[in-house]
Every structure is written in C-alpha cells, then in structure tokens.
Scaffold this active site. Structure first.
Site, PDB file in Angstrom:
ATOM      1  N   ASN A   1      -7.407  20.558  17.499  1.00 39.37           N
ATOM      2  CA  ASN A   1      -7.335  19.121  17.777  1.00 39.37           C
ATOM      3  C   ASN A   1      -7.597  18.845  19.256  1.00 39.37           C
ATOM      4  OD1 ASN A   1      -6.625  17.248  15.452  1.00 39.37           O
ATOM      5  ND2 ASN A   1      -5.236  18.983  15.088  1.00 39.37           N
TER       6      ASN A   1
ATOM      7  N   ARG B   1      16.927  22.861  26.022  1.00 35.70           N
ATOM      8  CA  ARG B   1      15.811  21.976  25.698  1.00 35.70           C
ATOM      9  C   ARG B   1      15.567  20.961  26.815  1.00 35.70           C
ATOM     10  NH1 ARG B   1      13.533  21.108  20.796  1.00 35.70           N
ATOM     11  NH2 ARG B   1      15.225  22.063  19.638  1.00 35.70           N
TER      12      ARG B   1
ATOM     13  N   ARG C   1       7.291  21.914  18.949  1.00 33.90           N
ATOM     14  CA  ARG C   1       8.676  21.778  19.394  1.00 33.90           C
ATOM     15  C   ARG C   1       9.133  20.346  19.192  1.00 33.90           C
ATOM     16  NH1 ARG C   1      11.279  26.182  20.221  1.00 33.90           N
ATOM     17  NH2 ARG C   1      12.702  25.095  21.621  1.00 33.90           N
ATOM     18  N   ILE C   2      10.416  20.200  18.880  1.00 35.20           N
ATOM     19  CA  ILE C   2      11.015  18.872  18.801  1.00 35.20           C
ATOM     20  C   ILE C   2      11.261  18.380  20.220  1.00 35.20           C
ATOM     21  CG2 ILE C   2      13.193  17.715  18.207  1.00 35.20           C
ATOM     22  CD1 ILE C   2      13.251  19.552  15.717  1.00 35.20           C
TER      23      ILE C   2
ATOM     24  N   HIS D   1       0.152  14.460  12.963  1.00 35.87           N
ATOM     25  CA  HIS D   1       0.950  15.165  11.958  1.00 35.87           C
ATOM     26  C   HIS D   1       0.097  15.334  10.691  1.00 35.87           C
ATOM     27  CE1 HIS D   1       4.472  16.504   9.759  1.00 35.87           C
ATOM     28  NE2 HIS D   1       4.089  15.711   8.773  1.00 35.87           N
TER      29      HIS D   1
ATOM     30  N   GLU E   1      12.645   9.451  18.434  1.00 37.54           N
ATOM     31  CA  GLU E   1      13.711  10.460  18.368  1.00 37.54           C
ATOM     32  C   GLU E   1      13.698  11.213  17.035  1.00 37.54           C
ATOM     33  OE1 GLU E   1      16.225  10.310  21.198  1.00 37.54           O
ATOM     34  OE2 GLU E   1      16.464  12.390  20.529  1.00 37.54           O
TER      35      GLU E   1
ATOM     36  N   ALA F   1     -10.361  16.093   8.810  1.00 38.04           N
ATOM     37  CA  ALA F   1     -10.023  14.678   8.996  1.00 38.04           C
ATOM     38  C   ALA F   1      -9.272  14.468  10.316  1.00 38.04           C
ATOM     39  CB  ALA F   1      -9.182  14.186   7.818  1.00 38.04           C
TER      40      ALA F   1
HETATM   41  C1  GAR Z   1      -2.558  20.643  13.062  1.00 36.54           C
HETATM   42  O1  GAR Z   1      -2.767  20.614  11.681  1.00 36.54           O
HETATM   43  C2  GAR Z   1      -1.533  19.603  13.471  1.00 36.54           C
HETATM   44  O2  GAR Z   1      -1.600  18.417  12.732  1.00 36.54           O
HETATM   45  C3  GAR Z   1      -0.248  20.345  13.170  1.00 36.54           C
HETATM   46  O3  GAR Z   1      -0.485  21.667  13.567  1.00 36.54           O
HETATM   47  C4  GAR Z   1      -1.881  21.946  13.483  1.00 36.54           C
HETATM   48  C5  GAR Z   1      -2.338  22.402  14.840  1.00 36.54           C
HETATM   49  O4  GAR Z   1      -3.661  22.843  14.810  1.00 36.54           O
HETATM   50  N1  GAR Z   1       0.853  19.771  13.867  1.00 36.54           N
HETATM   51  C6  GAR Z   1       2.093  19.802  13.418  1.00 36.54           C
HETATM   52  O5  GAR Z   1       2.413  20.323  12.356  1.00 36.54           O
HETATM   53  C7  GAR Z   1       3.110  19.134  14.323  1.00 36.54           C
HETATM   54  N2  GAR Z   1       4.377  19.108  13.715  1.00 36.54           N
HETATM   55  P1  GAR Z   1      -4.512  22.929  16.133  1.00 36.54           P
HETATM   56  O6  GAR Z   1      -3.663  23.732  17.132  1.00 36.54           O
HETATM   57  O7  GAR Z   1      -5.739  23.689  15.732  1.00 36.54           O
HETATM   58  O8  GAR Z   1      -4.800  21.553  16.628  1.00 36.54           O
END
Ligand code: GAR
Length: 218
Positions: free
Chosen positions: A17, A68, A94-95, A112, A145, A176
């Site tokens: 991404n 954290r 990470r949260i 997400h 949060e 996508a």
């Molecule tokens: C992606 O699918 C993103 O949406 C997801 O991790 C992947 C990272 O891929 N993110 C989460 O699950 C966040 N909670 P990338 O490192 O190739 O972009």
C-alpha cells in the site's frame, strides 16, 4: 503542484500500500507528497520501497520502549520533526491510543482489509469466507480509539467467488486497496473530506467514485 500535503506513512512490513501511495505521488499534479516512512519493524520490504523512491525512512522499534505510550510519543515526535501534516497507517499492525490519537485527531487515516463495520481486527479474509458474504473489500477511515472504527472516507468492494481461498481473496482485496488508498488520500489532501461526528462527508465530482465497486479485472 506547490503546497502538497506533507504525509508520513507508518508500516510494519511488505509495504505494497505504501508503494501505491509512493507511485501516486510521482505525479506532479497529485496533491500529497510522502516526506517520511516509519516502520516499527526493522529491515522490512516497505523500508526498501521508500528508499528506492528517495523518501527518508526511520525504524522505531516498539520492542525497545518501556510501554505503548513512550513508543507512540517517539513516533509522533518523529513525524512532527519531519514536518508531517497527515499520517497514513499502511499495514501498520499496532493499536494506537491516547495522546497519539488526540494529537493527530482527524489527521490520521488507515486502510483496513474489509468493508467496515464488518470484520474489524485480524484475519478479515477468513472471517469473510466463514460468514459466506458475497461481497468483501477494503475501507479507508480516520482512526479513533476503538480499533477499526472511525469516519469512513471510502470503500471498495470485490466479489467473493466460489472456491476462493484466503489467499485468492486477499489478493483481490489488495488490488482494490492499491486503488482506494491513493484515491482517498487525494480526496483528503484536496480538502474534499469533511468530518461530521462519526461520518466523513466526501465532496467529489470527479471521474472516480470513492465508494466504487471494483471488479477483479478492473
Ligand atoms: C493490507 O491488506 C492492509 O489493509 C492490512 O495489512 C495489509 C498490509 O499490506 N492492514 C491491516 O490489517 C491493519 N489492521 P502491505 O504492507 O503490503 O500494504
């Protein structure tokens, strides 16, 4: 374009991404530029992608911090020192909490891999297959949060096909994601996204609909 929005991207790994955002920023007419990429994990592919694109990188390893809060303070300070105006979480696993969230309120977005509010948390593709949904996808939203909750900027949907595995579905969603994130960042950078309570209102009259349905081939 002058006055491009200065963006910092936070990653944990592969960075595909991030790559989509870096690619979008190579267009001089794109209204944002990535000025810093920070990973909480050392030595990941995403850091190499940023370096190849000539973007300054930093590793801030959460394991090196007592708690954290101190990790998040360091992340926030690094972004501020780099002149970042908006933070994009892109596969950052990470949260985030407290002062980090207040400081970057409405200046922090995330992608997400599900059509929120369905399937927050981890293993979203397995959850979608188990639930038998026929549409799945991804969401770009402001971070709040509560995990994977926050005003939704845009979503892209893909079909779930008979015989899909977690991997085949993840690949379709990822394709996508790579279209949706640059589009949503553009909308935010152009000032077209207004946060109104729990909702984001998107003012857009261009050729792309931020809530577009994407077919696997598109
Ligand atoms: C992606 O699918 C993103 O949406 C997801 O991790 C992947 C990272 O891929 N993110 C989460 O699950 C966040 N909670 P990338 O490192 O190739 O972009």
């Amino acid at each position: 374009m002058t006055n491009r929005l200065k963006v910092g991207v936070v990653i944990s790994g592969r960075g595909s991404n991030l790559q989509a955002l870096l690619d979008a920023c190579t267009d001089p007419a794109y209204p944002a530029e990535i000025v810093r990429v920070i990973s909480n994990n050392p030595d990941v592919e995403g850091l190499r992608r940023a370096e190849r694109a000539g973007v300054a990188t930093e590793t801030i390893n959460h394991r090196a911090f007592e708690n954290r809060e101190s990790f998040e303070r360091s992340l926030s300070d690094a972004m501020e020192a780099a002149g970042v105006e908006l933070i994009c979480h892109a596969g950052f696993m990470r949260i985030v909490t407290g002062d980090y969230l207040s400081k970057w309120h409405n200046r922090l977005i995330n992608i997400h891999p599900s059509l929120l509010p369905a399937f927050p948390g981890l293993n979203t593709h397995k959850k979608a297959l188990d639930a038998g949904v026929k549409l799945h996808g991804c969401t770009v939203h402001y971070v709040r949060e509560e995990v994977d909750v926050g005003p939704i900027i845009g979503q892209a949907a893909v079909p779930v096909l008979d015989g899909d595995s977690e991997d085949s579905l993840a690949d379709r969603v990822l394709t996508a994601e790579h279209k949706l994130y640059p589009l949503c960042l553009r909308l935010v950078a152009e000032g077209r996204v207004l946060v109104d309570g729990d909702r984001a209102i998107v003012k857009y009259a261009g050729p792309f609909d931020p809530n577009i349905l994407l077919s696997p081939a598109s």
